[in-house]
Design an enzyme around this catalytic site. Structure first.
Site, mmCIF file in Angstrom:
data_model
loop_
_atom_site.group_PDB
_atom_site.id
_atom_site.type_symbol
_atom_site.label_atom_id
_atom_site.label_comp_id
_atom_site.label_asym_id
_atom_site.label_seq_id
_atom_site.Cartn_x
_atom_site.Cartn_y
_atom_site.Cartn_z
ATOM 1 N N ARG A 1 4.564 8.506 -20.682
ATOM 2 C CA ARG A 1 4.415 9.000 -19.298
ATOM 3 C C ARG A 1 2.989 9.507 -19.063
ATOM 4 N NH1 ARG A 1 5.657 13.888 -18.475
ATOM 5 N NH2 ARG A 1 7.699 13.873 -19.473
ATOM 6 N N TYR B 1 2.261 1.213 7.630
ATOM 7 C CA TYR B 1 3.449 0.731 6.936
ATOM 8 C C TYR B 1 4.616 1.678 7.253
ATOM 9 C CZ TYR B 1 6.574 -0.352 3.098
ATOM 10 O OH TYR B 1 7.676 -0.687 2.350
ATOM 11 N N ASP C 1 -5.411 2.854 2.779
ATOM 12 C CA ASP C 1 -4.420 1.931 2.221
ATOM 13 C C ASP C 1 -5.013 0.525 2.315
ATOM 14 O OD1 ASP C 1 -2.307 0.141 1.810
ATOM 15 O OD2 ASP C 1 -0.812 1.509 2.647
ATOM 16 N N LYS D 1 2.145 -6.131 -3.495
ATOM 17 C CA LYS D 1 1.821 -7.216 -2.575
ATOM 18 C C LYS D 1 0.771 -8.149 -3.207
ATOM 19 C CE LYS D 1 4.655 -4.744 -0.264
ATOM 20 N NZ LYS D 1 4.269 -3.720 0.679
HETATM 21 C C1 LIG Z 1 4.564 -2.349 0.876
HETATM 22 C C2 LIG Z 1 3.531 -1.419 1.398
HETATM 23 C C3 LIG Z 1 3.498 -0.075 0.988
HETATM 24 C C4 LIG Z 1 4.556 0.528 0.085
HETATM 25 O O1 LIG Z 1 4.499 -0.008 -1.199
HETATM 26 P P1 LIG Z 1 5.776 -0.148 -2.179
HETATM 27 O O2 LIG Z 1 5.171 -0.783 -3.385
HETATM 28 O O3 LIG Z 1 6.777 -0.994 -1.474
HETATM 29 O O4 LIG Z 1 6.290 1.224 -2.416
HETATM 30 C C5 LIG Z 1 2.468 0.715 1.468
HETATM 31 N N1 LIG Z 1 1.533 0.229 2.307
HETATM 32 C C6 LIG Z 1 1.539 -1.046 2.723
HETATM 33 C C7 LIG Z 1 0.476 -1.528 3.651
HETATM 34 C C8 LIG Z 1 2.547 -1.923 2.294
HETATM 35 O O5 LIG Z 1 2.550 -3.178 2.728
#
Ligand SMILES: *Cc1c(COP(=O)(O)O)cnc(C)c1O
Length: 397
Positions: free
Chosen positions: A63, A115, A189, A214
């Site tokens: 961890r 998101y 982000d 993604k």
């Molecule tokens: C999918 C997504 C998230 C969240 O990520 P997870 O891996 O699903 O927890 C945050 N920001 C954006 C732009 C996303 O497309």
């Protein structure tokens, strides 16, 4: 020829010329390991034998730190031009770690079109931790500046935004925030573009946050998040929280993610080329009212995207005219009707009732997330097959 090798494509910023080498070799020297394996080893052990009490060889407990994870974290930092990288069990786990740095009474200014899960987390923190979020359209810099208060500790940018693909000026927002109070943390982000197409730290942001789930992973088989940053004080706070909250990914997932990053620079240009070609096809289709793609001159922040990014990924959104969005989605054969994005396979969805169902109805309306609004994640299939699939589905919707 544009910077991404597209004949009549828009001219974005130059690509990072050493990206491929960093993606393939960062964080790992084969001869540092017994037997010198060329591919980084997957270390599944949760614990490490010590030479004496509290005398370990760099790792104690998985961890707190793991060799496979460390190679991934160093690679992520390098790709963003940052000093430190940290990974988490999901994108939202990474965001949770950022919010966990704040105290009761603190204030967040967030882009309004974010998101769905990010907005939901911020609103939840308001209820349980008395951290107040304000959602503003940061393409309006005056509105953004007005939203700042002495209690503001975090500014949350998402660009391009999800799902309407607005572009936020990272340099201007960072400058305004830091002028107001140099201690405000500006986080970006960067999920939609990856470090291959956008480097927020070079525009003055304090940290980059990812859903690696993604494009960075790109194969729709790992859930993971990351934070990359330069400031040592912030790194220490987040590393403490990474271990204390414990939302870390498994070494196996780190291994898969690292394997995916090795080809990020090969995948992204094909996502871009397929998506740009499809955006142009859709713009001319009689059943399409409007297409959103930052590379098109019709996009409201087209010029800004050329100054801030080196290209665009496979994401497009569009409005169907005189047809049913639901029927269009059910007609598709090559595209799968599914949430998520950024994988090698093409996906299509209806944000209104799927990814953005948790966005309050009035905000959804204000953002233009209607029942005829479609988001597609263009994958790496053959261009002609993708276009004929969209064409057939539109003709019959
Ligand atoms: C999918 C997504 C998230 C969240 O990520 P997870 O891996 O699903 O927890 C945050 N920001 C954006 C732009 C996303 O497309």
């Amino acid at each position: 020829m544009n910077n991404n090798g597209i004949a009549d494509g828009p001219q974005f910023l130059p690509l990072d010329p050493t990206f491929g080498t960093k993606a393939i070799h960062s964080g790992y020297v084969p001869k540092d390991w017994n037997f010198a394996p060329v591919v980084p080893p997957l270390v599944l052990s949760t614990t490490f034998e010590q030479d004496g009490p509290a005398q370990h060889r760099g790792f104690e407990y998985t961890r707190s730190g793991n060799p496979t994870r460390q190679i991934l974290e160093e690679t992520l930092a390098k790709l963003d031009g940052g000093k430190y990288g940290m990974v988490f069990a999901s994108g939202l786990a990474a965001t949770t770690n950022v919010v966990a740095m704040l105290n009761s009474g603190d204030h967040i200014v967030s882009m309004d079109d974010v998101y769905g899960g990010t907005g939901r987390l911020f609103r939840q923190m308001h209820k349980t931790a008395n951290i107040q979020p304000d959602f503003v359209d940061m393409t309006d810099l005056a509105a953004f500046e007005k939203a700042l208060s002495p209690k503001t500790k975090l500014v949350w940018i998402e660009t391009p935004t999800n799902p309407t693909l607005k572009i936020v000026d990272i340099a201007k927002v960072s400058e305004i925030a830091h002028k107001f109070n140099k201690d405000i943390i500006v986080a970006v982000d960067n999920t939609f573009l990856t470090s291959f197409y956008q480097k927020p730290l070079t525009f003055g942001a304090d940290m980059v946050v990812y859903s690696l789930t993604k494009y960075m992973n790109g194969h729709s088989d790992v859930l993971m998040g990351a934070i990359v940053l330069n400031r040592e004080d912030l790194k220490d706070r987040i590393a403490f929280l990474q271990n204390s909250l414990g939302a870390v990914p498994s070494p196996f997932d780190c291994y898969l993610l690292l394997r995916s990053l090795r080809t990020l620079h090969v995948r992204m240009p094909l996502h871009m080329k397929n998506a740009y070609t499809i955006a142009k096809f859709l713009s001319k289709h009689p059943k399409v009212e409007k297409v959103l793609h930052p590379g098109l001159p019709s996009h409201p922040q087209h010029e800004l995207s050329l100054k801030q990014t080196s290209g665009h990924s496979g994401l497009i959104a569009f409005y169907i005219k005189d047809g049913s969005g639901a029927k269009f989605l059910q007609n598709l054969k090559v595209f799968s009707l599914a949430e998520s994005l950024g994988g090698y396979e093409s996906l299509a969805e209806l944000p209104y009732s799927m990814t953005h169902a948790s966005v309050p109805a009035d905000l959804r309306k204000q953002l233009g997330i209607t029942e005829g609004f479609i988001r597609i994640s263009v994958g790496l299939e053959s261009e002609a097959d993708l276009i004929s699939d969209l064409s057939d589905a539109l003709d019959n919707c």
